[in-house]
Design an enzyme around this catalytic site. Structure first.
Site, PDB file in Angstrom:
ATOM      1  CG  ASP A 173      65.553 -81.373  15.221  1.00  0.00           C
ATOM      2  OD1 ASP A 173      66.539 -80.834  14.676  1.00  0.00           O
ATOM      3  OD2 ASP A 173      64.710 -80.710  15.853  1.00  0.00           O
TER       4      ASP A 173
HETATM    5  C1  BGC Z   1      66.273 -77.681  15.464  1.00  0.00           C
HETATM    6  C2  BGC Z   1      65.643 -77.714  14.098  1.00  0.00           C
HETATM    7  C3  BGC Z   1      66.622 -77.251  13.072  1.00  0.00           C
HETATM    8  C4  BGC Z   1      67.855 -78.104  13.150  1.00  0.00           C
HETATM    9  C5  BGC Z   1      68.892 -77.769  12.109  1.00  0.00           C
HETATM   10  C6  BGC Z   1      67.614 -78.355  15.501  1.00  0.00           C
HETATM   11  O1  BGC Z   1      68.268 -78.138  16.685  1.00  0.00           O
HETATM   12  O2  BGC Z   1      65.419 -78.293  16.388  1.00  0.00           O
HETATM   13  O3  BGC Z   1      64.486 -76.928  14.110  1.00  0.00           O
HETATM   14  O4  BGC Z   1      66.029 -77.313  11.807  1.00  0.00           O
HETATM   15  O5  BGC Z   1      68.422 -77.952  14.420  1.00  0.00           O
HETATM   16  O6  BGC Z   1      69.502 -76.577  12.354  1.00  0.00           O
END
Ligand code: BGC
Length: 938
Positions: free
Chosen positions: A456
């Site tokens: 993530d």
């Molecule tokens: C979130 C994810 C997301 C990623 C990319 C993160 O902060 O937890 O769910 O896919 O950002 O935008």
């Protein structure tokens, strides 16, 4: 005392050189005096494989001694350290050097309850015959005694891992990724790649829109294409793309933008490897459908397939070939804002939805135009954040993890998900983005996952914040060796991996394997053949897609209450005889919030609000629409109250559109209170006091506390955030063009203090089942598991939802009274019995019911939930029509995880309920019986 480990060293060993020559003596590698190699041969590898898969310590010890014996028989050397080479079925001797994280080997042995003394003794027993072996035993003992003895909780959770060894899973989760032709292409490309280019494939940045491919002028920082706000790093993604040092990008929106980057990668980089563009396409790209929690309320996986495919088609026209969806985290606590992104509290429903999303996004081939690779997130158990606070710790037993949290991820992986996103949270002390137990043992080892894992956003960097990495190098090493292949935004893999490889702390084989995984997906998606945005770019909600997202919204609404009014009929469906309709509330004419927290590239201007839709209705029906905002979503000003009350007084019916803003749920949207925000509760009370019949529409990304409303408002409908067609869908349901059919995917509490509140709880010892805990027990005793100030039960339970019609259930039956245990255990896929019920539409309009099947297992060796959903079916019935509905129950539905974390069935009693909610009361029973014909007590 368990086996202990320093928890820090990676022991390197082996290469195919040794596989070829079993008589070669031990070698010291990497110039270190502490590394010793056993010559490598197949008997040794067999021994180690058996050792690792042994069920208990005694067997593990036996295999260890055989393995050592086999290995050392061919050698005449020893050193100060033993290196173990755990292998697995996926390994082949043609492969690159192996790395064995000792710290991962140790917990595996600990999990088999191997204690140091026992283990060393067992080892010794296997070594006695041979002088060399005795010497090794001596060394082993020295090592066991003198090695840094930091036994940490993390080591306990971090079961075995050697991420790259598991890449060729025996049963690959995605057949396309296992295609030998793709593998041959990957091999060829990998041979060409420099280290920098390899690492580039593991790097992902976003696009801030102000980049330039030109090198920075002297003394200037240069154009900044990717800024990492969390880490403060500045990189120029365009330059990286042009020089083959970038593998993928996130949230780069628009065909022009993705094509610009892609041209740099494909035209200018040495090996012309295309970039993979990923985006948060969560509930639509341009044409937006209900938030996933709302969609789950439809209990309609086929609908989810159609919607996610539609979103994929739209996204590919902008060059997006990878979506960060589905989010399948089970959430039992609505304080957690990301509740809105998932399918709610239940593993069975969550798994059904997870499979549906993957089918919709990926179709039957990743390379077919309009299909995209999916990323299942956030692995794992992120939804169990303590106290519902975003990014918070999760801590749970392995049984709970496997039974209640992992099934949706597993379902998505088994459906062929090409990628997985590792979560931010720690699980039992080990952050998910450095958790080999999750990312390697379970994901790759048990489930055969053969795609790649992306961290993530900055999760690799955050390993330092978690306190398990003192510097970026350690964070990088921990993440990549645990199984995180791609670093999203941390700027750690590109900065740290070269040094880690040079120093030998991360073997090149680990990087190679991660690159392989990325390249496989790039080949499988057809990116090399078609790197650019496909077709005519979709830049706004499509008229042709509106009917589908409207239908989705209609199916997502849950009618929570529709009491009869004094005149005898309920308020909904609205009669056109109610000539003056007052529409009141901050969400009645709000475009922005209708498309929810993750609206992809959706645009507010495409949204039809409720006010717009009801104005159109009023025109058609010759009625009058009065509108008043009343208050803002989160305000303390009562300036608009009098206007709202006046509108209510002037109307025949009031529709109140209240709830949260879309930003109040989603990432970092945790709430400690679950009430209507701001002064909306006061507005509600003031409007109800005007004395007109009120329909309350609740817009929210989570269950709210609606206790007061349930007592004072005759009609309440939960509408979540319905998407682009919000207004039209709500109007259709309000006026009865469509009967509501949604059922709650999460329990609605009476008070926030009940959370986490979920229907499939374990029973307690106090009291026995069957006692009504909604009021103080009759005999006045207090020693029961209940609150003294609120009933235990949900206000509106899981699976609940009303219709404009009504349904009755008869003849709930099972096809057999008993099943022999051996049969129950023998076949893990065929049904063991059928559960049936007759469902009748007892109302006066055609309507759809979600028929639900719940199961309880009584008498097992491990406590089981009071009931669990094990099947559901949407059934549309004409007035008076009946249908027999059948649910197949097999091993999957009847098994549970035992203390060894293995799914099993025991000789126990089962109760099956079939009905319209988790409170279904009509039941049938059967038993699984042991050979003696008994139902055992375990
Ligand atoms: C979130 C994810 C997301 C990623 C990319 C993160 O902060 O937890 O769910 O896919 O950002 O935008």
């Amino acid at each position: 005392m368990p086996i202990e480990t320093s928890g820090s060293d990676l022991f390197q060993a082996g290469s195919n050189r040794f596989a070829a020559d079993t008589a070669r003596p031990c070698k010291i590698v990497e110039g270190g005096t502490k590394h010793v190699l056993f010559p490598f041969d197949h008997s040794y590898s067999r021994g180690m494989r058996e050792l690792l898969s042994a069920a208990d310590c005694a067997t593990a010890g036996k295999h260890l001694s055989h393995a050592i014996e086999n290995a050392t028989r061919a050698s005449n050397c020893m050193s100060s350290m033993i290196t173990f080479l755990p292998l697995n079925a996926g390994w082949s001797s043609e492969r690159d050097p192996l790395i064995v994280p000792w710290r991962d080997f140790v917990p595996r042995m600990n999990s088999k309850r191997c204690h140091r003394g026992v283990f060393v003794n067992t080892l010794g027993a296997g070594l006695r015959a041979n002088f060399c072996l005795r010497a090794i035993l001596f060394c082993a003992v020295i090592w066991f005694v003198t090695a840094g003895c930091e036994l940490n909780a993390a080591a306990q959770a971090a079961k075995p891992a050697s991420t790259h060894q598991l890449s060729r899973a025996a049963h690959p989760s995605n057949a396309q990724l296992a295609d030998p032709n793709i593998e041959a292409r990957v091999d060829r490309l990998l041979r060409e790649m420099t280290l920098e280019e390899k690492i580039g494939q593991l790097v992902q940045y976003n696009d801030t829109g102000d980049a330039s491919p030109a090198p920075p002028a002297k003394g200037k920082q240069g154009a900044i294409a990717a800024v990492n706000p969390e880490s403060g790093n500045h990189v120029n993604a365009m330059q990286l793309a042009a020089t083959g040092r970038l593998g993928s990008m996130l949230n780069t929106i628009g065909a022009e933008r993705t094509n610009t980057y892609q041209h740099l990668a494909v035209d200018q980089s040495r090996l012309h490897i295309p970039l993979l563009f990923g985006a948060d396409v969560i509930h639509g790209f341009r044409t937006i459908y209900p938030v996933p929690l709302g969609l789950a309320a439809s209990f309609d996986p086929e609908l989810v397939v159609a919607l996610s495919h539609m979103a994929a088609e739209e996204a590919t026209t902008a060059g997006i070939r990878w979506v960060y969806s589905p989010m399948v985290d089970i959430s039992r606590d609505p304080r957690w804002g990301r509740t809105v992104e998932g399918a709610g509290e239940d593993a069975y429903l969550g798994a059904a939805m997870a499979r549906a999303y993957i089918r919709g996004y990926q179709g039957d081939s990743l390379s077919r135009p309009g299909n995209v690779a999916a990323s299942v997130k956030h692995f794992a158990a992120y939804g169990a954040a303590e106290a519902g606070r975003e990014y918070n710790t999760t801590d749970m037993s392995e049984i709970r993890l496997r039974q209640d949290y992992l099934p949706p991820y597993q379902a998505a992986v088994e459906a062929g998900a090409a990628t997985v996103m590792s979560a931010f949270n720690s699980l039992n002390g080990v952050p998910s983005s450095a958790n080999p137990f999750l990312l390697t043992t379970i994901l790759r080892g048990e489930w055969g996952f053969n795609g790649f894992v992306v961290s993530d956003y900055t999760a690799v960097m955050e390993l330092m914040n978690h306190g398990i990495a003192l510097d970026p190098a350690i964070a990088t090493r921990k993440a990549i060796t645990a199984g995180v292949d791609v670093d999203m935004m941390s700027h750690f893999y590109d900065a740290q991996l070269p040094g880690l490889i040079r120093s030998g702390q991360v073997p090149i084989a680990v990087v190679d394997e991660a690159v392989r995984r990325v390249l496989r997906v790039k080949f499988a998606t057809g990116l090399f053949e078609h790197p650019y945005a496909q077709g005519v770019e979709v830049t706004a909600a499509l008229a042709g897609h509106r009917p589908l997202v409207r239908k989705a919204a209609e199916e997502s609404f849950v009618l929570l209450q529709n009491d009869k009014l004094a005149e005898g009929a309920p308020l909904l469906p609205l009669s056109s005889t109610r000539k003056r309709v007052a529409l009141i509330g901050p969400l009645a004419d709000d475009k922005g919030d209708m498309i929810g927290a993750w609206a992809g590239a959706g645009n507010d201007r495409d949204v039809v609000t409720l006010r717009q839709a009801l104005a159109q209705r009023a025109q058609q029906l010759g009625t009058t629409l009065l509108y008043s905002e009343g208050t803002e979503i989160d305000s303390s000003s009562q300036a608009g109250f009098s206007d709202a009350i006046e509108a209510a007084r002037a109307a025949d019916v009031v529709i109140l559109a209240l709830g949260e803003s879309s930003a109040m749920s989603g990432e970092a949207g945790s709430r400690a209170f679950l009430d209507l925000p701001g002064n909306q509760q006061q507005l509600l009370e003031a409007v109800v006091a005007a004395g007109k019949p009120v329909v309350l529409l609740v817009f929210s990304g989570r269950p709210l506390v609606l206790d007061w409303a349930a007592k004072h408002v005759p009609t309440i409908m939960e509408v979540w955030f319905p998407g682009t067609e919000a207004g039209n869908a709500i109007a259709n349901v309000l006026y009865g063009d469509v009967s509501p059919s949604g059922k709650l995917p999460m329990s609605f509490p009476r008070a926030v203090g009940q959370e986490p509140l979920y229907y499939n709880q374990f029973p307690t010892g106090r009291p026995p089942t069957g006692i009504d805990l909604s009021k103080p027990p009759a005999d006045g005793t207090r020693f029961f598991s209940r609150y003294i100030d609120v009933p235990n039960s949900a206000l509106f339970p899981f699976g609940y939802g009303l219709s404009y019609s009504s349904f009755s259930y008869q003849d709930v039956k099972v096809s057999r009274d008993s099943i022999p245990l051996a049969q129950a255990l023998a076949n893990r896929t065929a049904p063991l019995l059928e559960a049936t019920a007759n469902v009748t539409n007892t109302g006066d309009r055609t309507a759809t019911e979600v028929v639900q099947c719940y199961v309880r297992n009584l008498g097992a060796s491990i406590e089981q939930p009071v009931r669990s959903l094990e099947g559901f079916r949407r059934v549309t019935l004409a007035p008076g029509e009946s249908k027999q509905i059948t649910f197949d129950l097999g091993f999957k539905e009847l098994s549970f995880f035992n203390l060894e974390s293995k799914p099993t069935i025991e000789a126990t009693h089962y109760t099956v309920w079939i009905g319209g909610s988790s409170q279904a009361s009509q039941e049938a029973t059967f038993a699984v019986v042991s050979p003696s014909g008994m139902v055992d007590s375990h």
